[in-house]
Design a protein around this motif. Structure first.
Motif, PDB file in Angstrom:
ATOM      1  N   PRO A   1     -42.660 -15.880  -5.274  1.00 38.36           N
ATOM      2  CA  PRO A   1     -42.283 -17.227  -4.827  1.00 38.36           C
ATOM      3  C   PRO A   1     -42.763 -18.300  -5.796  1.00 38.36           C
ATOM      4  O   PRO A   1     -43.689 -19.051  -5.491  1.00 38.36           O
ATOM      5  N   ILE A   2     -42.142 -18.395  -6.955  1.00 43.24           N
ATOM      6  CA  ILE A   2     -42.599 -19.344  -7.979  1.00 43.24           C
ATOM      7  C   ILE A   2     -41.833 -20.650  -7.814  1.00 43.24           C
ATOM      8  O   ILE A   2     -40.652 -20.733  -8.133  1.00 43.24           O
ATOM      9  N   SER A   3     -42.522 -21.681  -7.329  1.00 44.49           N
ATOM     10  CA  SER A   3     -41.795 -22.909  -7.011  1.00 44.49           C
ATOM     11  C   SER A   3     -41.575 -23.772  -8.247  1.00 44.49           C
ATOM     12  O   SER A   3     -40.649 -24.568  -8.282  1.00 44.49           O
ATOM     13  N   ASN A   4     -42.422 -23.631  -9.255  1.00 44.75           N
ATOM     14  CA  ASN A   4     -42.289 -24.479 -10.427  1.00 44.75           C
ATOM     15  C   ASN A   4     -41.498 -23.746 -11.508  1.00 44.75           C
ATOM     16  O   ASN A   4     -41.918 -22.696 -11.992  1.00 44.75           O
TER      17      ASN A   4
ATOM     18  N   THR B   1     -43.395 -23.022 -14.797  1.00 45.76           N
ATOM     19  CA  THR B   1     -44.292 -21.872 -14.664  1.00 45.76           C
ATOM     20  C   THR B   1     -43.474 -20.597 -14.736  1.00 45.76           C
ATOM     21  O   THR B   1     -43.835 -19.628 -15.401  1.00 45.76           O
TER      22      THR B   1
END
Lengths: 537, 307
Positions: free
Chosen positions: A255-258, A261
């Motif tokens: 769950p990588i929101s950025n 990143t």
């Protein structure tokens, strides 16, 4: 001091040693057959009857399988899923599904027509308050049952003929029904596991929680582990009917929101695929590592809703003029790489031809404005573009602002609100223009047109056109697929002539994909079946 | 001493109640509600959801029920957007991560910040002082969203020593702890330098020097005690802040900590989660401040006599 120096030396040595381990996570994933993907955010849940988002659908596609399953390569083509065959009657209203006799749940329990009937009763149960229950309103009597007009589920068009035969009666001819069936709201849920955890219509029971034991599902994969905000991993389901043809052993969703990143993680070999890519990174990868970059059309449209209950936006000529004064290509070139100009609302899809009405035409825009009484922008009120503080929305609004100033002589302001405040203002019609977008739920123009019906919860413009509504209603009765498309095209013509929403661009998905990943072809709904993915080692 | 503690505790309870009430009112003043989503939820579904979650009651009743649950059952409520998830579960799963990161960062901040400040004060106006203090100034001025990606790109991408993001092995702890630690070290360095300088000009230091106490003893025995007081005052709330997570650091390094919930809970209008986190953070701050008070009393004899 000497002690400190030693410690520092030791640390540096350890790190340098650590750097020698050259196998990255993606390498290991490739070796072990685990596909690692960025999935933007933490899922709100795994109950197909409760979630509504795209990122949840990405996971549910691995866990559950409906009556039919999408093809990994050809858009709109349906392959047998939990059902061996799906047969419509001549009006495409009554559909009979013949389930696989060997269908099983991931715990080995038999998968029967009762599970499907149970699932449809559950999602339509008023007390479960499923947010996406209306996806099943295509079933006869479903809306009445969901809205508590009747308590008798036998009035809904779901009939179990025998253990492996299911008959679904729809509210009218629906030649595109297999497209709908791909959506997770139509997937079965394990009756035995759901009832063990609680009542059929109980909210928030723990049948989908990893802690309660192994979550039961019927798709090519089953839940392996789930650590909130860290990862969710699914593993091969040995009971899946086609397990022997599933190449990979699992999928790991991060769950990588950025998105910055995420692209760093991809470049460092921590991922096989990203969820998205910031526009400036698209340029970087295009120039430096084009083999990793994927740019694919995606059924979605960006637009500005107009509040047609307010003057002067109640005048279609004004809306049309505003639309014609937007240079879509300029916006696409600067902030929406890969997107395409939208000359209508519905993105192009096989067999359907959206009317080619809207284009950049400042002269015509000026003339229309003059006709509406605002020659040179004189007397035009200072309206506001409402948007949510998301990356590109503000830049786009500034572009539109300057285009309208240049071509129409009008001034608009930009009002940036936090996400929920923005949604709230839009849904209350407390705005002039609202920057919005829409992603198709299924591969059919209806998913982009039905929302503009008067009273639809997603209309949010106040636009109420009887002729348009009548045409949409007419399409509900049309059994012939081609004739139905012509009716919908007529409806869309009215929509884009009146432009209650000013289209800005058709979507594209920009993301990075490890070249070792095979069996991953561009799909308009971006709904790749993971069972088709394989690694080239 | 005991009286001070008791009065602090009572004050703390009142502060928390006030905090609780204010938060309760403020979150409900925000536009929208937990059920506002991009795709509108049908009206009849919305009604059912609100009823089920108790949001249909008058607000004063909601307040009473919630307060009772918090006090009697230590139940901080539910998540409206995630069915079946409770606020306490969210805190339980994310706090240990933030605590680990916070403790590491705190360690880095102390090990780097305090010696830097002390050395700078002792070598006042020397090259060492100037370089340390410019370093600290840069640390204070550069936001974490610059330092974080800079470290990630340098040590993760270019040198390949560490993972650029994630929270799986001990080596994943290094970069985020450095980012968070160095920023706080910068503050600590400046504060301890200031505090040290103030003490170093005091009469009793001059007396000590005149009596022939060796330089290092003057520093360790006589100056440090008083000189570190401002830094200690800063440490309390800073520590509470560090162990409760940082939205920016967690986003940059993809860490499953508590900081992101503070921000996302507000965007999602997760009323109970906001309330629970504010309360939890409030308790942390109160506890940290109380610890600082005790520490100051232990260090500063003047405070000891006053209490």
């Amino acid at each position: 001091m000497i002690f400190t120096t030693r410690i520092v030396c030791l640390l540096v040595a350890t790190l340098a040693l650590a750097a020698c381990r050259k196998e990255t996570n993606a390498d290991r994933g490739t070796r072990e057959g685990v596909f690692i993907v960025g999935n933007s955010n933490e899922p709100k849940g795994l109950d197909p009857h409760q979630v509504t988002g795209v990122l949840e659908s990405n996971i549910l596609r691995a866990l559950f399988e409906g009556l039919v399953t999408g093809d990994g390569e050809v858009d709109g083509q349906m392959n047998p899923g939990a059902a061996l065959r799906l047969e419509p009657d001549e009006t495409a209203t009554v559909w009979t599904a013949y389930l696989r006799p060997d269908g099983k749940w991931s715990d080995g329990a038999e998968l029967t027509a009762h599970d499907f009937a149970f699932a449809y009763e559950r999602i339509l149960s008023p007390k479960l308050a499923a947010k996406y229950a209306d996806m099943l309103y295509f079933l006869r009597g479903a809306e009445e049952f969901n809205k508590e007009k009747t308590k008798d589920f036998s009035t809904v068009g779901v009939e179990v003929i025998d253990k492996h035969t299911l008959r679904l009666t729809l509210r009218g001819p629906t030649p595109y029904f297999p497209q709908l069936l791909q959506h997770y709201t139509w997937a079965p849920v394990p009756r035995h596991a759901v009832l063990k955890a609680g009542k059929i219509d109980q909210i928030g029971t723990n049948w989908t929680k990893p802690k309660a034991g192994v979550m039961v599902s019927n798709g090519p994969f089953r839940l392996k582990s789930w650590r909130v905000n860290d990862h969710l991993e699914v593993e091969r389901n040995p009971h899946y009917w086609d397990a022997k043809n599933v190449s990979i052993n699992g999928v790991r969703f991060l769950p990588i929101s950025n998105s910055y990143t995420e692209s760093r993680m991809f470049r460092a070999g921590q991922l096989h695929a990203t969820y998205g890519l910031p526009p400036e990174m698209v340029k970087y990868f295009k120039a430096n590592e084009p083999k990793l970059l994927r740019q694919e059309p995606y059924v979605g449209v960006l637009f500005y809703r107009c509040n047609v209950t307010r003057k002067p936006l109640n005048d279609p000529r004004v809306r049309r003029a505003l639309s014609l004064a937007i240079d879509q290509q300029a916006i696409i070139d600067s902030v929406l790489p890969g997107y395409t100009k939208s000359y209508a609302m519905v993105p192009p899809m096989a067999g359907y031809h959206p009317p080619q009405v809207l284009k950049f035409d400042p002269a015509a825009a000026k003339a229309l404005m003059a006709e509406a009484g605002f020659a040179g922008g004189k007397g035009f009120p200072r309206l506001k573009i409402l948007l949510a503080s998301k990356e590109t929305a503000a830049t786009m609004a500034q572009a539109v602002q300057s285009m309208w100033r240049e071509h129409l002589g009008i001034e608009v302001e930009i009002e940036n609100k936090e996400w929920t405040a923005y949604l709230d203002a839009m849904q209350r019609l407390e705005y002039d223009f609202a920057a919005s977008g829409w992603i198709g739920d299924y591969l059919d123009p209806l998913t982009f047109l039905e929302m503009w019906m008067p009273g639809n919860g997603n209309n949010n413009t106040g636009w109420d056109n009887k002729e348009f509504a009548a045409l949409i209603e007419e399409s509900f009765k049309e059994a012939d697929a081609a004739a139905r498309f012509r009716t919908l095209e007529k409806a869309e013509k009215i929509l884009v002539d009146e432009v209650p929403a000013l289209p800005l661009a058709w979507y594209s998905r920009n993301y990075l994909l490890d070249p070792r990943v095979k069996g991953w072809s561009p799909l308009l709904l971006d709904n790749h079946p993971y069972q088709k993915v394989r690694f080239e080692r | 001493m005991f009286r001070l503690l008791a009065s602090r505790l009572i004050q703390g309870v009142f502060t928390l109640l006030l905090l609780f009430t204010l938060t309760f009112v403020l979150v409900r003043l925000m536009p929208g509600n937990p059920y506002v989503t991009e795709k509108a939820i049908p009206a009849h579904v919305l009604e059912m959801r609100k009823k089920e979650a108790g949001l249909g009651e008058p607000q004063i009743v909601q307040y009473g029920i919630y307060l009772r649950n918090v006090v009697l059952n230590q139940d901080l409520g539910i998540l409206f957007k995630k069915d079946g998830v409770r606020v306490t579960e969210v805190i339980k799963s994310s706090f240990p991560v933030s605590l680990t990161l916070g403790l590491l960062s705190m360690g880095i901040a102390l090990i780097v910040g305090i010696p830097a400040g002390v050395v700078a004060a002792v070598r006042k106006n020397s090259l060492v002082d100037y370089s340390l203090m410019s370093g600290a100034m840069i640390g204070i001025c550069l936001p974490s969203f610059v330092i974080g990606p800079f470290l990630a790109v340098t040590f993760g991408l270019h040198l390949g020593w560490l993972n650029v993001a994630g929270w799986n092995t001990w080596s994943d702890w290094v970069l985020p702890a450095l980012t968070l630690g160095l920023i706080n070290a910068a503050y600590l360095a400046r504060l301890s330098r200031g505090g040290m300088l103030e003490i170093l000009t005091q009469d009793f230091i001059r007396t000590a020097r005149a009596k022939g106490v060796p330089g290092h003893r003057v520093i360790t025995r006589h100056t440090l005690r008083g000189g570190l007081l401002p830094a200690i005052t800063f440490l309390g709330p800073a520590f509470a802040g560090m162990i409760s997570g940082s939205f920016v650091i967690e986003t940059i390094f993809q860490i499953p900590g508590m900081g992101q919930h503070f921000v996302n809970a507000i965007t999602d209008r997760e009323y109970d989660l906001i309330q629970g986190l504010v309360l939890f953070y409030g308790i942390l701050i109160l506890a940290a401040n109380m610890a600082v008070d005790l520490l100051q009393i232990a260090i500063n004899p003047r405070l000891r006599n006053a209490s």
